[in-house]
Scaffold this active site. Structure first.
Site, PDB file in Angstrom:
ATOM      1  NE  ARG A 210      -2.473   3.064   2.942  1.00  0.00           N
ATOM      2  CZ  ARG A 210      -2.115   4.245   3.421  1.00  0.00           C
ATOM      3  NH1 ARG A 210      -0.867   4.484   3.768  1.00  0.00           N
ATOM      4  NH2 ARG A 210      -3.011   5.195   3.588  1.00  0.00           N
ATOM      5  CG  ASP A 212       1.293   7.199   3.532  1.00  0.00           C
ATOM      6  OD1 ASP A 212       0.151   7.060   3.986  1.00  0.00           O
ATOM      7  OD2 ASP A 212       2.015   8.193   3.796  1.00  0.00           O
ATOM      8  CD  GLU A 248      -3.650   7.821   1.656  1.00  0.00           C
ATOM      9  OE1 GLU A 248      -4.443   8.270   2.493  1.00  0.00           O
ATOM     10  OE2 GLU A 248      -2.502   8.301   1.501  1.00  0.00           O
TER      11      GLU A 248
HETATM   12  C1  QV4 Z   1       1.782  19.717  12.713  1.00  0.00           C
HETATM   13  C2  QV4 Z   1       0.852  20.839  12.284  1.00  0.00           C
HETATM   14  C3  QV4 Z   1       1.233  21.355  10.904  1.00  0.00           C
HETATM   15  C4  QV4 Z   1       2.671  21.820  10.938  1.00  0.00           C
HETATM   16  C5  QV4 Z   1       3.579  20.693  11.435  1.00  0.00           C
HETATM   17  C6  QV4 Z   1       4.998  21.198  11.606  1.00  0.00           C
HETATM   18  O1  QV4 Z   1      -0.502  20.337  12.253  1.00  0.00           O
HETATM   19  O2  QV4 Z   1       0.407  22.422  10.514  1.00  0.00           O
HETATM   20  O3  QV4 Z   1       3.073  22.185   9.634  1.00  0.00           O
HETATM   21  O4  QV4 Z   1       3.126  20.155  12.687  1.00  0.00           O
HETATM   22  O5  QV4 Z   1       5.889  20.167  11.785  1.00  0.00           O
HETATM   23  C7  QV4 Z   1       0.960  14.500  12.323  1.00  0.00           C
HETATM   24  C8  QV4 Z   1       0.085  15.449  13.106  1.00  0.00           C
HETATM   25  C9  QV4 Z   1       0.119  16.844  12.491  1.00  0.00           C
HETATM   26  C10 QV4 Z   1       1.555  17.309  12.439  1.00  0.00           C
HETATM   27  C11 QV4 Z   1       2.317  16.311  11.589  1.00  0.00           C
HETATM   28  C12 QV4 Z   1       3.793  16.677  11.459  1.00  0.00           C
HETATM   29  O6  QV4 Z   1      -1.245  14.976  13.159  1.00  0.00           O
HETATM   30  O7  QV4 Z   1      -0.643  17.734  13.300  1.00  0.00           O
HETATM   31  O8  QV4 Z   1       1.606  18.597  11.827  1.00  0.00           O
HETATM   32  O9  QV4 Z   1       2.246  15.009  12.185  1.00  0.00           O
HETATM   33  O10 QV4 Z   1       4.418  16.605  12.701  1.00  0.00           O
HETATM   34  C13 QV4 Z   1      -0.954  10.488   9.522  1.00  0.00           C
HETATM   35  C14 QV4 Z   1      -1.923  11.375  10.283  1.00  0.00           C
HETATM   36  C15 QV4 Z   1      -1.451  12.792  10.333  1.00  0.00           C
HETATM   37  C16 QV4 Z   1      -0.040  12.835  10.899  1.00  0.00           C
HETATM   38  C17 QV4 Z   1       0.824  12.036   9.940  1.00  0.00           C
HETATM   39  C18 QV4 Z   1       2.292  12.029  10.334  1.00  0.00           C
HETATM   40  O11 QV4 Z   1      -3.189  11.310   9.659  1.00  0.00           O
HETATM   41  O12 QV4 Z   1      -2.305  13.547  11.199  1.00  0.00           O
HETATM   42  O13 QV4 Z   1       0.407  14.178  11.032  1.00  0.00           O
HETATM   43  O14 QV4 Z   1       0.378  10.668   9.953  1.00  0.00           O
HETATM   44  O15 QV4 Z   1       2.450  11.558  11.617  1.00  0.00           O
HETATM   45  C19 QV4 Z   1      -4.399  13.756   3.157  1.00  0.00           C
HETATM   46  C20 QV4 Z   1      -3.408  12.998   2.291  1.00  0.00           C
HETATM   47  C21 QV4 Z   1      -3.366  11.512   2.598  1.00  0.00           C
HETATM   48  C22 QV4 Z   1      -3.229  11.246   4.106  1.00  0.00           C
HETATM   49  C23 QV4 Z   1      -4.364  11.982   4.814  1.00  0.00           C
HETATM   50  C24 QV4 Z   1      -4.297  11.828   6.321  1.00  0.00           C
HETATM   51  O16 QV4 Z   1      -3.691  13.192   0.924  1.00  0.00           O
HETATM   52  O17 QV4 Z   1      -2.274  10.946   1.913  1.00  0.00           O
HETATM   53  O18 QV4 Z   1      -4.296  13.379   4.524  1.00  0.00           O
HETATM   54  N1  QV4 Z   1      -3.217   9.831   4.415  1.00  0.00           N
HETATM   55  C25 QV4 Z   1      -1.932   9.102   4.613  1.00  0.00           C
HETATM   56  C26 QV4 Z   1      -1.997   8.128   5.768  1.00  0.00           C
HETATM   57  C27 QV4 Z   1      -2.077   8.894   7.060  1.00  0.00           C
HETATM   58  C28 QV4 Z   1      -0.782   9.673   7.258  1.00  0.00           C
HETATM   59  C29 QV4 Z   1      -0.221  10.180   6.025  1.00  0.00           C
HETATM   60  C30 QV4 Z   1      -0.776   9.967   4.789  1.00  0.00           C
HETATM   61  C31 QV4 Z   1       1.088  10.826   6.101  1.00  0.00           C
HETATM   62  O19 QV4 Z   1      -3.059   7.256   5.611  1.00  0.00           O
HETATM   63  O20 QV4 Z   1      -2.308   8.059   8.164  1.00  0.00           O
HETATM   64  O21 QV4 Z   1      -1.034  10.793   8.148  1.00  0.00           O
HETATM   65  O22 QV4 Z   1       2.048   9.758   6.026  1.00  0.00           O
HETATM   66  O23 QV4 Z   1      -5.724  13.501   2.732  1.00  0.00           O
END
Ligand code: QV4
Ligand code: CA
Length: 512
Positions: A210, A212, A248
């Site tokens: 999968r 990401d 994804e």
């Molecule tokens: C924070 C602030 C930001 C700031 C940043 C600075 O919110 O504004 O710029 O700090 O460093 C986490 C936190 C998030 C944080 C970020 C970076 O929740 O608040 O930013 O880390 O430290 C998962 C979670 C995210 C998480 C991320 C990394 O859902 O919340 O972020 O892991 O830990 C879009 C995309 C899609 C994505 C979806 C969630 O198109 O691709 O959003 N889905 C995939 C995964 C998902 C994962 C990611 C992508 C990233 O399924 O689980 O996000 O790998 O729709």
């Protein structure tokens, strides 16, 4: 030579759509945040015997360890390198799991995070899952190694360096997704490191990935990375097998980047599926089960043979990603079972079943304040094992939807009806529907607020069948309801709207 290149191209572009599951196994399960040791045991004791085709595992790569909040599940989506130790276990445990699952015909699909490394605010030190040093401030990841030359920042045109506007394709792909350091995948070096990581897993015996955050990578870069991947390990797979790729991409419409840009290089997650099915099952916006007659491409979904489908995933079951409030999950168990049964009975797409853990939800104004909570864990943040209760359910906070009888048995149903056409559709113009899969299986659902009482065409040969929702066939008898099908294929069906599960399913192997 030309022929050879052509053959290679065709091989690359088509084989990646094949899930590589053993013949007769048609669904995989996402064992979200499970430990490798528990997955190995589950393959042997449950998934293999019950016909599951494979397991999507959480990211196995070395990630940042976050302690504020306390070990959130999402820390694993912030890689700091490609060493194989994580909260699910170390490399030996991973290898042991792959081997043991493969040996019982259940294949492993790895969640590969290659768009980015950790967040820009990830700091520096050894707060990582294998204890490797990294420094997010100067983009130094020595275990790979990546340096500041390997990131996209120069190409990002937003003030913050983050993605600010999903209408701007360049931002979405060259800027940071929620602050995550964005890799420059057009560089040969970065393509090499990411494909080396995936190849190591392929050589260990995994069947696919999968991938990401694909919306945030250029399809051409992805195609180049996939092109470097090895064929699958011939210890378990036919020689020349290509890794299964499902990407994804959250495409609910309304954005310039669409799924169709990616369906040329692999399958794509169809997020419209769960969002729309949720609306129908919840009867929101006037939606009805009878509208499902042309479910699939007729609803604007991508072609079936390109789609990976699911009711809910690890993001949208807790308000991350997209999909919205309509998504059904284990929290709404009664309609959830109906939705999953419909998905598994319907021929559209390659199906993935979700398997979750329970967490302390705290919904304020529609948003879960506890959407970060990681898997059931001990005081030090280590993940708790999955225990199995006497009745076959899971303990320690693991939900194990895949072990719910209704869901396990529908995975069996999908295997039995594999390749059969969608036929004998019936509906009452409201929320009572039934259909068959050729002459091998039949599903009937009553989601109306009144009884279903009708004589329906099951498509099946005459005989007595065990309903596999209220029970199943066991030592020549039914533990639940029975359905009598006449010589003409018709059966008289009654389902009260107050049943625990207001639906029934029968198939060729549940015949007495
Ligand atoms: C924070 C602030 C930001 C700031 C940043 C600075 O919110 O504004 O710029 O700090 O460093 C986490 C936190 C998030 C944080 C970020 C970076 O929740 O608040 O930013 O880390 O430290 C998962 C979670 C995210 C998480 C991320 C990394 O859902 O919340 O972020 O892991 O830990 C879009 C995309 C899609 C994505 C979806 C969630 O198109 O691709 O959003 N889905 C995939 C995964 C998902 C994962 C990611 C992508 C990233 O399924 O689980 O996000 O790998 O729709
Ligand atoms: Ca990117």
């Amino acid at each position: 030579m030309k022929l050879l290149i052509l053959a290679t191209l065709i091989g690359l572009s088509f084989a990646q759509f094949n899930p590589n599951t053993q013949s007769g196994r048609t669904a995989i399960v996402h064992l979200f945040e499970w430990r490798w040791a528990d997955i190995a045991a589950e393959c042997e004791r449950f998934l293999g015997p019950n016909g599951f085709g494979g397991v999507q595992i959480s990211p196995p790569s070395e990630s940042i360890v976050v302690t504020n909040p306390w070990h959130p599940w999402w820390q694993r989506y912030q890689p700091i390198g490609y060493n194989l130790c994580s909260r699910s276990g170390n490399e030996n445990e991973l290898r042991d799991m792959i081997t043991r699952c493969n040996n019982v015909g259940v294949y492993i699909y790895v969640d590969a995070v290659i768009n980015h490394m950790c967040g820009a605010g990830g700091g520096s030190g050894t707060h990582s899952s294998c204890g490797s040093y990294f420094n997010a401030n100067n983009k130094d990841f020595p275990t790979v190694p990546y340096s500041n030359l390997d990131f996209n920042d120069g190409k990002c045109n937003t003030g913050s360096g983050n993605i600010e506007n999903y209408q701007d394709v360049n931002q979405v792909r060259n800027c940071r997704l929620v602050g995550l350091l964005d890799l420059a995948l057009e560089k040969d070096y970065v393509r090499g490191k990411t494909s080396d990581y995936m190849n190591k897993l392929i050589d260990m015996g995994v069947a696919g990935f999968r991938v990401d955050a694909c919306k945030h990578m250029w399809p051409g870069d992805l195609s180049a990375v996939y092109g470097r991947l090895h064929n699958l390990n011939t210890k378990w797979f036919p020689s020349g097998s290509r890794p299964f790729i499902f990407q994804e991409v959250i495409d609910l419409g309304g954005e310039p980047i669409t799924s169709s840009e990616y369906t040329g290089v692999g399958r794509v997650t169809e997020f419209k599926y769960g969002a729309k099915l949720g609306n129908v099952i919840r009867k929101w916006n006037g939606e009805k089960l009878s509208f499902l007659k042309n479910w699939g491409e007729g609803w604007g979904f991508m072609p079936s043979d390109k789609a990976l489908v699911f009711t809910d995933n690890h993001d949208n079951q807790r308000g991350h990603g997209a999909g919205g409030a309509s998504i059904v999950t284990f929290w709404d168990a009664r309609i959830y079972k109906m939705a999953v049964a419909f998905m598994l009975a319907h021929p559209y797409g390659f199906t993935r079943v979700m398997s979750s853990y329970r967490w302390d939800r705290n919904i304020v104004n529609g948003q879960d304040q506890n959407d970060w909570i990681g898997p059931p864990s001990n005081g030090d943040g280590s993940t708790k094992p999955v225990t199995i209760n006497a009745d076959g359910t899971c303990g320690n906070g693991w939900v194990c939807e895949h072990r719910w009888r209704q869901i396990t048995n529908m995975v069996g149903f999908r295997n039995v009806v594999n390749g059969q056409t969608f036929s004998n559709w019936w509906d009452n113009g409201s929320n009572q529907i039934s259909f068959s899969r050729g002459n091998r299986g039949f599903l009937v659902i009553n989601n109306d607020d009144w009884e279903l009482n009708a004589t329906l065409n099951t498509g099946l040969p005459g005989g007595t069948y065990c309903d596999i929702i209220s029970g199943q066939k066991e030592s020549g008898r039914c533990t639940g309801k029975q359905v009598t099908v006449g010589g003409d294929g018709r059966a008289s069906i009654r389902i009260s709207n107050s049943e625990e599960d207001p639906f029934m399913a029968i198939h060729a192997d549940s015949k007495l």
